[in-house]
Design a protein around this motif. Structure first.
Motif, PDB file in Angstrom:
ATOM      1  N   PRO A   1      31.272  57.124  17.281  1.00  0.00           N
ATOM      2  CA  PRO A   1      31.861  58.136  17.546  1.00  0.00           C
ATOM      3  C   PRO A   1      32.586  59.421  16.844  1.00  0.00           C
ATOM      4  N   ASN A   2      32.570  60.354  16.442  1.00  0.00           N
ATOM      5  CA  ASN A   2      32.422  60.901  15.105  1.00  0.00           C
ATOM      6  C   ASN A   2      34.190  61.844  15.096  1.00  0.00           C
ATOM      7  N   ASN A   3      34.252  61.852  16.753  1.00  0.00           N
ATOM      8  CA  ASN A   3      35.422  63.084  16.793  1.00  0.00           C
ATOM      9  C   ASN A   3      36.826  62.564  18.261  1.00  0.00           C
ATOM     10  N   GLU A   4      37.438  63.206  18.588  1.00  0.00           N
ATOM     11  CA  GLU A   4      37.992  62.705  19.574  1.00  0.00           C
ATOM     12  C   GLU A   4      37.291  62.462  21.021  1.00  0.00           C
ATOM     13  N   GLY A   5      36.338  63.796  20.960  1.00  0.00           N
ATOM     14  CA  GLY A   5      36.000  63.668  21.976  1.00  0.00           C
ATOM     15  C   GLY A   5      34.751  62.897  22.702  1.00  0.00           C
ATOM     16  N   GLN A   6      34.299  62.519  21.159  1.00  0.00           N
ATOM     17  CA  GLN A   6      33.404  60.986  21.784  1.00  0.00           C
ATOM     18  C   GLN A   6      33.885  60.245  21.852  1.00  0.00           C
ATOM     19  N   LEU A   7      35.083  60.441  20.936  1.00  0.00           N
ATOM     20  CA  LEU A   7      36.062  58.533  21.717  1.00  0.00           C
ATOM     21  C   LEU A   7      36.211  58.635  23.253  1.00  0.00           C
ATOM     22  N   LEU A   8      36.934  59.817  23.384  1.00  0.00           N
ATOM     23  CA  LEU A   8      37.690  59.972  24.772  1.00  0.00           C
ATOM     24  C   LEU A   8      35.528  59.951  26.296  1.00  0.00           C
TER      25      LEU A   8
END
Length: 153
Positions: A19-26
Motif C-alpha cells: 500500500p502506498n496511500n490511504e486508498g490502497q489501504l482501504l
C-alpha cells in the motif's frame, strides 16, 4: 467523468501490492473484510478452511485481473463518452464480452478446483456468495457510468 475514472482505477488495484496511500489501504481492508465474510458464510473448519483460503486468494487475484480489464474498458468508454461513435461502441462491446467470457471460464476452472476438497453444494454456496458480491460491485459501477447517447441523425 474524471472522478469516475479515478474511483474505478482505485478499485482495480490488487491487494497484493504494497500500500502506498490511504486508498490502497482501504481497498486491502475491503478485500480482507470480504474474505472474512466469505469464510464465515462458508462455515468451513480445519484443513478444509485452510485449503479453501489458499485457493480463494489465488482465485481472487486472477479475478481481480479481469475486473481491472473491465475497469480499463469503462475508462476507455469515459474517455470517448462525449464523442462516442459506432466503431468505438462496437470495439468496447467486443472487449466487454471477451472479459465476461474470461470471468466465466475462470469461474468454471476454479469451481472444479474447489470441488477437489469441497462438495458440489459447498462450491455452489461459494459461487452464490461470490455472485452477491459481484452484483453489488457492478451495481455501484453501473450507477456511476452514464448511458451511451446515440447521436441524432
Amino acid at each position: 467523468m474524471k472522478k469516475i475514472i479515478a474511483g474505478l482505477t482505485l478499485a482495480a488495484m490488487t491487494a497484493f501490492a504494497m500500500p502506498n496511500n490511504e486508498g490502497q489501504l482501504l481497498l486491502i481492508a475491503k478485500m480482507a473484510e470480504k474474505k472474512a465474510v466469505v469464510l464465515a458464510t462458508m462455515n468451513l473448519n480445519g484443513d478444509k478452511k485452510a485449503e479453501f483460503g489458499k485457493l480463494y486468494d489465488t482465485y481472487q487475484g486472477k479475478m481481480a485481473e479481469i475486473v481491472a480489464k473491465k475497469l480499463d474498458i469503462i475508462a476507455e468508454y469515459a474517455a470517448h463518452y462525449q464523442d462516442l461513435n459506432d466503431a468505438t461502441a462496437s470495439k468496447l462491446m467486443k472487449k466487454w464480452a471477451t472479459t465476461q467470457e474470461e470471468a466465466l471460464k475462470l469461474q468454471e476452472k476454479y469451481a472444479k478446483k474447489f470441488e477437489k476438497f469441497l462438495s458440489p453444494v459447498e462450491v455452489l454456496r461459494y459461487m452464490q456468495i461470490e455472485n452477491r458480491f459481484k452484483v453489488a460491485r457492478e451495481l455501484g459501477v453501473a450507477q456511476l457510468v452514464p448511458l451511451a447517447t446515440p447521436k441524432a441523425k
